[in-house]
Design a protein around this motif. Structure first.
Motif, PDB file in Angstrom:
ATOM      1  N   ALA A   1     -19.564 -14.180  27.913  1.00  0.00           N
ATOM      2  CA  ALA A   1     -18.298 -13.468  28.757  1.00  0.00           C
ATOM      3  C   ALA A   1     -17.776 -12.005  28.029  1.00  0.00           C
ATOM      4  CB  ALA A   1     -17.226 -14.643  28.498  1.00  0.00           C
ATOM      5  N   ASN A   2     -18.302 -11.608  27.004  1.00  0.00           N
ATOM      6  CA  ASN A   2     -17.848 -10.446  26.663  1.00  0.00           C
ATOM      7  C   ASN A   2     -18.664  -9.208  26.861  1.00  0.00           C
ATOM      8  OD1 ASN A   2     -19.818 -11.232  24.664  1.00  0.00           O
ATOM      9  ND2 ASN A   2     -19.067 -10.072  23.011  1.00  0.00           N
ATOM     10  N   LEU A   3     -19.906  -9.580  27.755  1.00  0.00           N
ATOM     11  CA  LEU A   3     -21.055  -8.592  28.054  1.00  0.00           C
ATOM     12  C   LEU A   3     -20.774  -8.302  29.629  1.00  0.00           C
ATOM     13  CD1 LEU A   3     -24.280  -8.931  26.234  1.00  0.00           C
ATOM     14  CD2 LEU A   3     -22.595  -7.171  25.829  1.00  0.00           C
ATOM     15  N   SER A   4     -20.841  -7.170  30.160  1.00  0.00           N
ATOM     16  CA  SER A   4     -21.072  -6.905  31.389  1.00  0.00           C
ATOM     17  C   SER A   4     -22.266  -7.541  32.084  1.00  0.00           C
ATOM     18  CB  SER A   4     -20.546  -5.619  31.980  1.00  0.00           C
ATOM     19  OG  SER A   4     -21.896  -4.782  31.363  1.00  0.00           O
ATOM     20  N   ARG A   5     -22.610  -7.621  33.386  1.00  0.00           N
ATOM     21  CA  ARG A   5     -23.855  -7.956  33.974  1.00  0.00           C
ATOM     22  C   ARG A   5     -24.746  -6.954  33.682  1.00  0.00           C
ATOM     23  NH1 ARG A   5     -22.863  -7.847  39.922  1.00  0.00           N
ATOM     24  NH2 ARG A   5     -25.051  -8.117  39.893  1.00  0.00           N
TER      25      ARG A   5
ATOM     26  N   PRO B   1     -37.550   4.162  44.142  1.00  0.00           N
ATOM     27  CA  PRO B   1     -37.796   3.645  43.074  1.00  0.00           C
ATOM     28  C   PRO B   1     -36.472   3.456  42.318  1.00  0.00           C
ATOM     29  CG  PRO B   1     -38.971   5.748  43.143  1.00  0.00           C
ATOM     30  CD  PRO B   1     -38.177   5.655  44.278  1.00  0.00           C
ATOM     31  N   LEU B   2     -36.321   2.246  41.454  1.00  0.00           N
ATOM     32  CA  LEU B   2     -35.041   1.881  40.824  1.00  0.00           C
ATOM     33  C   LEU B   2     -35.385   2.360  39.271  1.00  0.00           C
ATOM     34  CD1 LEU B   2     -32.608   0.263  40.474  1.00  0.00           C
ATOM     35  CD2 LEU B   2     -33.727  -1.720  39.972  1.00  0.00           C
ATOM     36  N   ARG B   3     -34.705   3.595  39.044  1.00  0.00           N
ATOM     37  CA  ARG B   3     -34.934   4.098  37.599  1.00  0.00           C
ATOM     38  C   ARG B   3     -33.989   3.041  36.649  1.00  0.00           C
ATOM     39  NH1 ARG B   3     -34.358   8.076  41.374  1.00  0.00           N
ATOM     40  NH2 ARG B   3     -35.523   9.584  41.476  1.00  0.00           N
ATOM     41  N   ALA B   4     -34.427   3.341  35.402  1.00  0.00           N
ATOM     42  CA  ALA B   4     -34.114   2.291  34.154  1.00  0.00           C
ATOM     43  C   ALA B   4     -32.308   2.291  34.148  1.00  0.00           C
ATOM     44  CB  ALA B   4     -34.400   2.493  32.971  1.00  0.00           C
ATOM     45  N   GLU B   5     -31.824   3.560  34.355  1.00  0.00           N
ATOM     46  CA  GLU B   5     -30.395   3.608  34.239  1.00  0.00           C
ATOM     47  C   GLU B   5     -29.587   3.493  35.411  1.00  0.00           C
ATOM     48  OE1 GLU B   5     -32.064   7.444  35.607  1.00  0.00           O
ATOM     49  OE2 GLU B   5     -32.834   6.138  33.871  1.00  0.00           O
ATOM     50  N   GLU B   6     -30.183   3.179  36.531  1.00  0.00           N
ATOM     51  CA  GLU B   6     -29.701   2.924  37.858  1.00  0.00           C
ATOM     52  C   GLU B   6     -29.538   1.391  38.156  1.00  0.00           C
ATOM     53  OE1 GLU B   6     -30.691   7.104  39.933  1.00  0.00           O
ATOM     54  OE2 GLU B   6     -31.881   5.335  40.519  1.00  0.00           O
ATOM     55  N   GLY B   7     -28.598   0.984  38.889  1.00  0.00           N
ATOM     56  CA  GLY B   7     -28.538  -0.159  39.641  1.00  0.00           C
ATOM     57  C   GLY B   7     -28.726  -1.445  38.571  1.00  0.00           C
ATOM     58  N   LEU B   8     -28.839  -2.462  39.230  1.00  0.00           N
ATOM     59  CA  LEU B   8     -29.134  -3.873  38.660  1.00  0.00           C
ATOM     60  C   LEU B   8     -30.227  -4.315  39.088  1.00  0.00           C
ATOM     61  CD1 LEU B   8     -25.506  -5.332  38.570  1.00  0.00           C
ATOM     62  CD2 LEU B   8     -26.920  -4.639  36.383  1.00  0.00           C
ATOM     63  N   LEU B   9     -31.205  -5.017  38.383  1.00  0.00           N
ATOM     64  CA  LEU B   9     -32.285  -5.774  38.848  1.00  0.00           C
ATOM     65  C   LEU B   9     -32.062  -6.770  39.736  1.00  0.00           C
ATOM     66  CD1 LEU B   9     -34.069  -5.875  35.353  1.00  0.00           C
ATOM     67  CD2 LEU B   9     -35.099  -4.576  37.239  1.00  0.00           C
ATOM     68  N   ARG B  10     -30.920  -7.392  39.669  1.00  0.00           N
ATOM     69  CA  ARG B  10     -30.501  -8.404  40.486  1.00  0.00           C
ATOM     70  C   ARG B  10     -30.178  -7.955  42.172  1.00  0.00           C
ATOM     71  NH1 ARG B  10     -31.803 -12.531  41.702  1.00  0.00           N
ATOM     72  NH2 ARG B  10     -31.347 -13.495  39.668  1.00  0.00           N
ATOM     73  N   GLU B  11     -29.690  -6.441  42.010  1.00  0.00           N
ATOM     74  CA  GLU B  11     -29.433  -6.083  43.364  1.00  0.00           C
ATOM     75  C   GLU B  11     -30.712  -5.745  44.055  1.00  0.00           C
ATOM     76  OE1 GLU B  11     -27.132  -2.765  42.291  1.00  0.00           O
ATOM     77  OE2 GLU B  11     -25.239  -4.099  42.148  1.00  0.00           O
ATOM     78  N   ALA B  12     -31.764  -5.237  43.193  1.00  0.00           N
ATOM     79  CA  ALA B  12     -33.214  -4.898  43.721  1.00  0.00           C
ATOM     80  C   ALA B  12     -33.870  -6.249  44.243  1.00  0.00           C
ATOM     81  CB  ALA B  12     -34.141  -4.313  42.775  1.00  0.00           C
TER      82      ALA B  12
END
Length: 167
Positions: free
Chosen positions: A115-119, A39-50
């Motif tokens: 540009a001012n926001l992280s991925r 499971p990919l929890r909301a606070e973990e990882g990036l959806l792109r990585e999944a």
């Protein structure tokens, strides 16, 4: 071995030969060590990585099929399935629909990142993030069924039991 992947309307039997067992082990290891079945929890990882992890299963599965050759796709008696069929069905019916829908949708959102926001910040602000997480969870259920089937074909215990889930 009795086979029931109702989630994809595949049911029947599969008696794996030695080549299929070796191929099943390789694919099993790939599945249980990826976000694909963890499971990919909301606070973990990036959806792109999944999504990228799921996408990479296409190359991995093609490689397994090539290396193990025609012995993993031989026609079987009494309409039994073979590893080749099951592996391709996993890709085309278990993973491809998710990627075909969500990859371009997420990419469109990513292309709007200031540009001012992280991925991570930008992804968390995406209105469709929860919907994609639900779709990933649905795909995870499909891939978990495949992983269970592959473990059974290999005669190994379910290694996923070592992974705590939120369900």
């Amino acid at each position: 071995m009795k086979l029931n992947l109702r989630i994809l309307e595949i049911s029947g039997t599969w008696e794996p030969n030695d080549a299929e067992r070796r191929a099943a082990w390789e694919l099993y290891v790939e599945l249980v060590t990826r976000i694909s079945v963890v499971p990919l929890r909301a606070e973990e990882g990036l959806l792109r990585e999944a999504l990228s992890s799921l996408y990479s299963l296409f190359a991995t599965t093609r490689d397994v099929l090539r290396r193990h050759g025609p012995a993993v796709a031989e026609p079987k008696r009494n309409g039994q399935y073979n590893f080749g069929y099951l592996a391709v069905a996993m890709l085309n019916f278990g993973i491809r629909p998710l990627l075909a829908s969500w990859h371009p949708t997420l990419e469109d959102w990513e292309n709007q990142r200031p540009a001012n926001l992280s991925r991570r910040e930008h992804e968390h602000a995406w209105p469709q993030a929860d919907e994609l997480r639900t779709a990933l969870q649905d795909t995870r259920r499909i891939l978990t069924a495949y992983a269970d089937l592959l473990a059974s074909a290999c005669g190994v215990p379910n290694l996923l039991e070592a992974v705590p889930t939120t369900e």
